[in-house]
Scaffold this active site. Structure first.
Site, PDB file in Angstrom:
ATOM      1  N   THR A   1      41.553  34.670  28.571  1.00 34.35           N
ATOM      2  CA  THR A   1      40.398  34.811  29.461  1.00 34.35           C
ATOM      3  C   THR A   1      39.230  35.425  28.708  1.00 34.35           C
ATOM      4  O   THR A   1      39.426  36.123  27.710  1.00 34.35           O
ATOM      5  CB  THR A   1      40.748  35.691  30.682  1.00 34.35           C
ATOM      6  OG1 THR A   1      39.612  35.746  31.553  1.00 34.35           O
ATOM      7  CG2 THR A   1      41.124  37.102  30.290  1.00 34.35           C
TER       8      THR A   1
ATOM      9  N   ASP B   1      43.906  31.454  36.467  1.00 35.02           N
ATOM     10  CA  ASP B   1      42.808  30.795  37.179  1.00 35.02           C
ATOM     11  C   ASP B   1      42.817  31.266  38.630  1.00 35.02           C
ATOM     12  O   ASP B   1      43.851  31.227  39.291  1.00 35.02           O
ATOM     13  CB  ASP B   1      42.937  29.271  37.101  1.00 35.02           C
ATOM     14  CG  ASP B   1      41.583  28.631  37.281  1.00 35.02           C
ATOM     15  OD1 ASP B   1      40.702  28.870  36.442  1.00 35.02           O
ATOM     16  OD2 ASP B   1      41.376  27.920  38.283  1.00 35.02           O
TER      17      ASP B   1
ATOM     18  N   GLY C   1      33.622  40.292  39.935  1.00 35.34           N
ATOM     19  CA  GLY C   1      33.467  39.059  40.716  1.00 35.34           C
ATOM     20  C   GLY C   1      33.181  39.335  42.182  1.00 35.34           C
ATOM     21  O   GLY C   1      32.282  40.108  42.534  1.00 35.34           O
TER      22      GLY C   1
ATOM     23  N   HIS D   1      46.079  39.115  44.811  1.00 32.30           N
ATOM     24  CA  HIS D   1      46.551  37.795  44.383  1.00 32.30           C
ATOM     25  C   HIS D   1      47.083  37.856  42.946  1.00 32.30           C
ATOM     26  O   HIS D   1      48.154  37.372  42.640  1.00 32.30           O
ATOM     27  CB  HIS D   1      45.392  36.800  44.496  1.00 32.30           C
ATOM     28  CG  HIS D   1      44.113  37.259  43.860  1.00 32.30           C
ATOM     29  ND1 HIS D   1      43.603  38.521  44.036  1.00 32.30           N
ATOM     30  CD2 HIS D   1      43.254  36.632  43.010  1.00 32.30           C
ATOM     31  CE1 HIS D   1      42.497  38.645  43.333  1.00 32.30           C
ATOM     32  NE2 HIS D   1      42.260  37.515  42.705  1.00 32.30           N
TER      33      HIS D   1
HETATM   34  P1  IMP Z   1      38.166  32.147  36.922  1.00 33.03           P
HETATM   35  O1  IMP Z   1      39.593  32.263  37.333  1.00 33.03           O
HETATM   36  O2  IMP Z   1      37.881  32.947  35.709  1.00 33.03           O
HETATM   37  O3  IMP Z   1      37.704  30.724  36.875  1.00 33.03           O
HETATM   38  O4  IMP Z   1      37.339  32.888  38.044  1.00 33.03           O
HETATM   39  C1  IMP Z   1      36.859  32.252  39.186  1.00 33.03           C
HETATM   40  C2  IMP Z   1      35.862  33.105  39.884  1.00 33.03           C
HETATM   41  O5  IMP Z   1      36.544  33.987  40.736  1.00 33.03           O
HETATM   42  C3  IMP Z   1      34.953  33.951  38.995  1.00 33.03           C
HETATM   43  O6  IMP Z   1      33.686  33.957  39.607  1.00 33.03           O
HETATM   44  C4  IMP Z   1      35.588  35.330  39.042  1.00 33.03           C
HETATM   45  O7  IMP Z   1      34.630  36.350  38.911  1.00 33.03           O
HETATM   46  C5  IMP Z   1      36.199  35.317  40.435  1.00 33.03           C
HETATM   47  N1  IMP Z   1      37.419  36.100  40.471  1.00 33.03           N
HETATM   48  C6  IMP Z   1      38.580  35.846  39.821  1.00 33.03           C
HETATM   49  N2  IMP Z   1      39.481  36.803  40.079  1.00 33.03           N
HETATM   50  C7  IMP Z   1      38.864  37.679  40.904  1.00 33.03           C
HETATM   51  C8  IMP Z   1      39.286  38.892  41.491  1.00 33.03           C
HETATM   52  O8  IMP Z   1      40.399  39.393  41.285  1.00 33.03           O
HETATM   53  N3  IMP Z   1      38.377  39.494  42.279  1.00 33.03           N
HETATM   54  C9  IMP Z   1      37.124  38.989  42.510  1.00 33.03           C
HETATM   55  N4  IMP Z   1      36.690  37.877  41.982  1.00 33.03           N
HETATM   56  C10 IMP Z   1      37.549  37.217  41.171  1.00 33.03           C
END
Ligand code: IMP
Length: 213
Positions: A6, A62, A169, A194
């Site tokens: 990541t 993801d 996020g 999650h």
């Molecule tokens: P990705 O899994 O990195 O593609 O993240 C997808 C989106 O969800 C991004 O905008 C992250 O900031 C948000 N995100 C992923 N995990 C979390 C979390 O645990 N809390 C809040 N936002 C999240």
């Protein structure tokens, strides 16, 4: 050493707290996010790509926010929507709705290049079917994808005006049990989140896998 794939330092903080004893290190690799409404397919594709790049065991994470009244939006597009609209605008969309229930989902995809017995089926059949349909060489890597094992976790909550300084996020607008995720310590968030739930499943399986190999 297990590589947690990541570019997001927040995810690494949570994973390290959970998997610290098992030795996990960040692999700052921007894998290709295929377009799919299935987080599992996106994560599985990323895990294969990351393993080919790293040559070591990898874990891709993801995640997404799924808003009930918005038919699951932004879901798999959560990252794009955070970058373009921003978290505050997502709250404004939810504010216009009577039903503000939402969930966070996380899929972890593990790949170490070795075959393993797994349940659910570790083979991403969509990738295989897509490669065959595209007339790919049956001996090519993409026609016989590497085994990937998926671990999923979800948490339900309610969208609220932004509160809290922690997390990352969408955490400030996601309330669970009276607190937003941004108001929780990493430990408390992991206990209900999650990601924490997916990491718990992964951790149990991974320790067993290492014990027998
Ligand atoms: P990705 O899994 O990195 O593609 O993240 C997808 C989106 O969800 C991004 O905008 C992250 O900031 C948000 N995100 C992923 N995990 C979390 C979390 O645990 N809390 C809040 N936002 C999240």
């Amino acid at each position: 050493m297990l590589r947690y794939v990541t570019t997001n330092a927040g995810k690494v903080r949570e994973a390290t707290e959970y998997l610290g004893d098992d030795g996990v290190t960040q692999f700052d690799f921007d894998y290709t996010e295929i377009q799919s409404d299935d987080l599992g397919a996106i994560a599985a594709h990323g895990a294969r790509e990351a393993h080919r790049e790293a040559g070591e065991p990898v874990l891709v994470d993801d995640a997404g926010l799924f808003v009930e009244a918005l038919a699951g939006f932004p879901g798999p597009y959560s990252s794009y929507v955070e970058d373009t609209l921003g978290v505050e605008r997502v709250w404004r969309l939810a504010e216009a709705e009577e039903d503000r229930r939402a969930s966070f989902r996380c899929v972890l995809a593990y790949c170490d290049g070795e075959p393993f017995r797994a349940s659910p089926d570790p083979i991403d059949r969509d990738d295989r079917a897509a490669a065959a349909a595209a007339g790919a060489d049956p001996n090519a890597e993409e026609a016989e994808p590497l085994p990937v094992k998926l671990f999923e976790g979800a948490v339900r909550g309610t969208l609220v005006p932004p509160r809290g300084e922690g997390g990352f996020g969408y955490d400030p607008i996601f309330e669970h049990d009276g607190a937003t995720m941004a108001e929780m310590s990493t430990e408390r968030k992991n206990a209900v989140s999650h990601r924490g739930r997916a990491l718990a499943k992964f951790g149990e399986w991974y320790r067993e896998r290492r014990a027998v190999s």
